[in-house]
Design a protein around this motif. Structure first.
Motif, PDB file in Angstrom:
ATOM      1  N   SER A   1      96.985   0.326  40.352  1.00 32.57           N
ATOM      2  CA  SER A   1      95.648   0.479  39.778  1.00 32.57           C
ATOM      3  C   SER A   1      94.615   0.916  40.815  1.00 32.57           C
ATOM      4  O   SER A   1      93.421   0.864  40.551  1.00 32.57           O
TER       5      SER A   1
ATOM      6  N   LEU B   1      95.332  -3.156  34.663  1.00 32.87           N
ATOM      7  CA  LEU B   1      95.756  -2.095  33.752  1.00 32.87           C
ATOM      8  C   LEU B   1      94.576  -1.254  33.262  1.00 32.87           C
ATOM      9  O   LEU B   1      94.682  -0.025  33.143  1.00 32.87           O
ATOM     10  N   VAL B   2      93.457  -1.903  32.985  1.00 31.44           N
ATOM     11  CA  VAL B   2      92.274  -1.141  32.585  1.00 31.44           C
ATOM     12  C   VAL B   2      91.777  -0.294  33.756  1.00 31.44           C
ATOM     13  O   VAL B   2      91.407   0.881  33.581  1.00 31.44           O
TER      14      VAL B   2
ATOM     15  N   ALA C   1      94.009   2.790  34.067  1.00 30.96           N
ATOM     16  CA  ALA C   1      93.712   3.832  33.085  1.00 30.96           C
ATOM     17  C   ALA C   1      92.453   4.606  33.456  1.00 30.96           C
ATOM     18  O   ALA C   1      92.400   5.837  33.328  1.00 30.96           O
TER      19      ALA C   1
ATOM     20  N   LEU D   1      93.138   6.834  36.665  1.00 30.00           N
ATOM     21  CA  LEU D   1      93.924   8.048  36.450  1.00 30.00           C
ATOM     22  C   LEU D   1      93.124   9.157  35.783  1.00 30.00           C
ATOM     23  O   LEU D   1      93.580  10.297  35.705  1.00 30.00           O
ATOM     24  N   SER D   2      91.950   8.806  35.276  1.00 32.90           N
ATOM     25  CA  SER D   2      91.091   9.832  34.685  1.00 32.90           C
ATOM     26  C   SER D   2      90.013  10.210  35.694  1.00 32.90           C
ATOM     27  O   SER D   2      89.699   9.453  36.604  1.00 32.90           O
TER      28      SER D   2
ATOM     29  N   GLY E   1      90.049   8.236  29.653  1.00 37.27           N
ATOM     30  CA  GLY E   1      90.374   7.019  30.397  1.00 37.27           C
ATOM     31  C   GLY E   1      89.951   5.776  29.653  1.00 37.27           C
ATOM     32  O   GLY E   1      90.696   4.792  29.579  1.00 37.27           O
ATOM     33  N   SER E   2      88.737   5.804  29.064  1.00 41.22           N
ATOM     34  CA  SER E   2      88.279   4.638  28.310  1.00 41.22           C
ATOM     35  C   SER E   2      89.108   4.455  27.049  1.00 41.22           C
ATOM     36  O   SER E   2      89.373   3.326  26.624  1.00 41.22           O
ATOM     37  N   ARG E   3      89.541   5.562  26.432  1.00 41.28           N
ATOM     38  CA  ARG E   3      90.379   5.460  25.240  1.00 41.28           C
ATOM     39  C   ARG E   3      91.732   4.824  25.574  1.00 41.28           C
ATOM     40  O   ARG E   3      92.215   3.944  24.841  1.00 41.28           O
ATOM     41  N   TRP E   4      92.354   5.248  26.672  1.00 46.30           N
ATOM     42  CA  TRP E   4      93.626   4.648  27.077  1.00 46.30           C
ATOM     43  C   TRP E   4      93.456   3.174  27.440  1.00 46.30           C
ATOM     44  O   TRP E   4      94.319   2.345  27.147  1.00 46.30           O
ATOM     45  N   SER E   5      92.332   2.850  28.081  1.00 48.33           N
ATOM     46  CA  SER E   5      92.063   1.440  28.406  1.00 48.33           C
ATOM     47  C   SER E   5      91.974   0.606  27.136  1.00 48.33           C
ATOM     48  O   SER E   5      92.537  -0.500  27.059  1.00 48.33           O
TER      49      SER E   5
ATOM     50  N   ILE F   1      95.346  -0.003  25.641  1.00 54.41           N
ATOM     51  CA  ILE F   1      96.054  -1.079  26.347  1.00 54.41           C
ATOM     52  C   ILE F   1      95.653  -2.438  25.775  1.00 54.41           C
ATOM     53  O   ILE F   1      96.498  -3.319  25.540  1.00 54.41           O
TER      54      ILE F   1
END
Length: 481
Positions: free
Chosen positions: A243, A431-432, A435, A438-439, A447-451, A454
């Motif tokens: 992370s 994990l957040v 995400a 990586l953006s 990135g916020s959507r993937w977070s 999760i």
């Protein structure tokens, strides 16, 4: 009495739990006094977890070091805490939960004072390790003291109050930390623990009950402790590395490999040890196994937004103050449901039913986070509902776990619960962060959507674990040898 015999009393006094005064022990609300005392530790543990990150800038400036180095102030504390929770609970089951809780608070308070006086960053990290050792003695025994003090029919209510105290510490951390750092300086972030710790020690001495049932241990499993420490440290460092912690790819793989190997060796040793740190029979009890998965997932959902919301809102032009005020809706909802939800729900609703209801609420709420672009206007109610779902889920979840563990092993059970919470906290943050890491600025929304996704995944895991849990209370036997 001879001087020699008088002197020999000191070791006995230091290892003996004192009874409460008769006037307190005979009160009908004596169990509430004990629960209130434990809330000191619950409050301080979460306040400390959420307050220290606000010192990073000041620490980097004063000690002329990088952010990566300063992060060890939090990382060293977390690694030590998670590694020691189960061993601390096992020792408490053998030697007395009140005794080790009070020693833990004493160590935590003294180490807090030392942190506030630290002359260098390495010294501060060392003092944080000592502070975490004290916190482990406190946290491993907090749930056990609540469940052994409260009448069985009031256990869920008592655990809800303890969870609300944690949420209050979590909510006040950013506000109190920001005020202390900006006015008195970073050292008072640690110094504020000292007066609260002294009050808690006096209250604990008079208000906490002695341990009624114990599980004696012939010898402490030092090898098991070492394997557990390596497994948890390797896993948490590996998660932190992916992370954003500056560790090469081969190093990340090595950390996870070491963690897996040490974890396998720990489980193998506990199965054949005559005096294990963790009785594996506990994990074969359905309520304990599914409950711990749910506890970990719930705390992942609780702590993930603490990283996600400030990053997303500040990226969209909101101030840090606005982000902090919006974020307080989460622990506020948690505290509201944990303390006030029980009387409002039907008495016929079982603990499993409450877990399912709470998980449905926070799953639906975090699904909104993933589906709709973030805005202050709707984030407050969504975070409030998330907190209320977690505040309904957590006390019932903890009640199912602790109700399935015999009283003589309640310290070990409390250590397992808090270990699951600690791992969930670490995973929620890591994990957040991963995400978002990586953006880049061009795909911040992705990135916020993937977070958020999760968090949805963790919510679904919590919901499934609640649904598959036992439909009635279980009692898990503890192996004796």
């Amino acid at each position: 009495m001879t001087p020699r015999r008088s002197g020999s009393r000191w070791p006995v006094a230091l290892t003996r739990e004192r009874a409460r005064p008769e006037g307190i022990r005979s009160r009908p609300d004596a169990w509430w006094l004990a629960v209130g005392t434990v809330c000191f530790g619950a409050f301080m543990g979460q306040l400390d977890a959420s307050i220290v990150t606000l010192t990073y800038g000041s620490l980097g400036t004063e000690f002329h070091t990088s952010l990566a180095a300063v992060e060890w102030v939090s990382l060293a504390y977390l690694l030590t805490l998670v590694a020691l929770l189960v061993p601390a609970g096992r020792l408490a089951d053998a030697h007395g939960r009140k005794l080790l809780y009070l020693y833990g608070f004493a160590v935590f308070t003294l180490a807090s004072a030392a942190c506030g006086l630290a002359p260098s960053l390495p010294a501060l990290v060392v003092f944080r390790v000592v502070q975490a050792a004290g916190a482990a003695l406190m946290q491993a025994n907090s749930v056990a003291l609540v469940t052994t003090s409260a009448p069985r029919e009031r256990m869920r209510t008592a655990l809800g109050v303890q969870a609300a105290a944690q949420a209050l510490g979590l909510a006040l951390g950013p506000t109190v930390g920001g005020a202390l750092v900006s006015t008195l300086g970073w050292r008072w972030v640690f110094g504020v623990n000292v007066p609260i710790g002294l009050v808690a020690l006096v209250a604990g001495h008079y208000l906490l009950p002695r341990t009624r049932t114990r599980t004696p241990v012939a010898a402490f499993d030092w090898a098991g402790l070492g394997l557990l420490a390596v497994a948890t440290t390797g896993a948490l460092l590996g998660v932190s590395a992916v992370s954003g912690l500056p560790v090469p790819a081969w190093g990340v793989g090595l950390l996870f490999a070491v963690a897996a190997g040490a974890g396998w060796a720990f489980v193998a040793r506990q199965g054949r040890s005559p005096a294990p740190l963790l009785d594996l029979a506990l994990l074969r009890v359905r309520a304990v196994a599914f409950g711990l998965v749910g506890a970990l997932s719930g705390y992942l959902v609780l702590f993930g937004p603490l990283v996600l919301v400030p990053v997303v809102l500040t990226a969209r032009g909101s101030s840090e103050l606005t982000a902090g005020l919006v974020l307080t809706a989460l622990p506020a909802g948690f505290a509201l449901a944990a303390t006030g939800g029980d009387p409002l729900l039907p008495h016929s609703l079982t603990d499993r039913g409450r877990c399912v209801l709470g998980a449905v609420l926070f799953t639906a709420a975090v699904a909104v986070l993933a589906a709709v672009p973030p805005a202050v206007s709707w984030l407050v109610p969504v975070l409030m509902v998330t907190g209320m779902g977690l505040g309904t889920f957590t006390p019932a979840n903890n009640t199912l776990i602790m109700g399935a563990i015999p009283a003589r092993a309640s310290g070990t059970g409390g250590g397992l619960v808090n270990m699951a919470r600690g791992l969930g906290t670490a995973l929620g943050v890591a994990l957040v962060t991963l995400a978002l890491h990586l953006s880049d600025s061009r795909v911040q929304a992705a990135g916020s959507r993937w977070s958020a996704l999760i968090l949805v995944g963790a919510s679904v895991v919590a919901l499934v674990s609640a649904w598959l849990g036992p439909r009635r209370a279980e009692q898990g036997p503890v192996r004796t040898r």
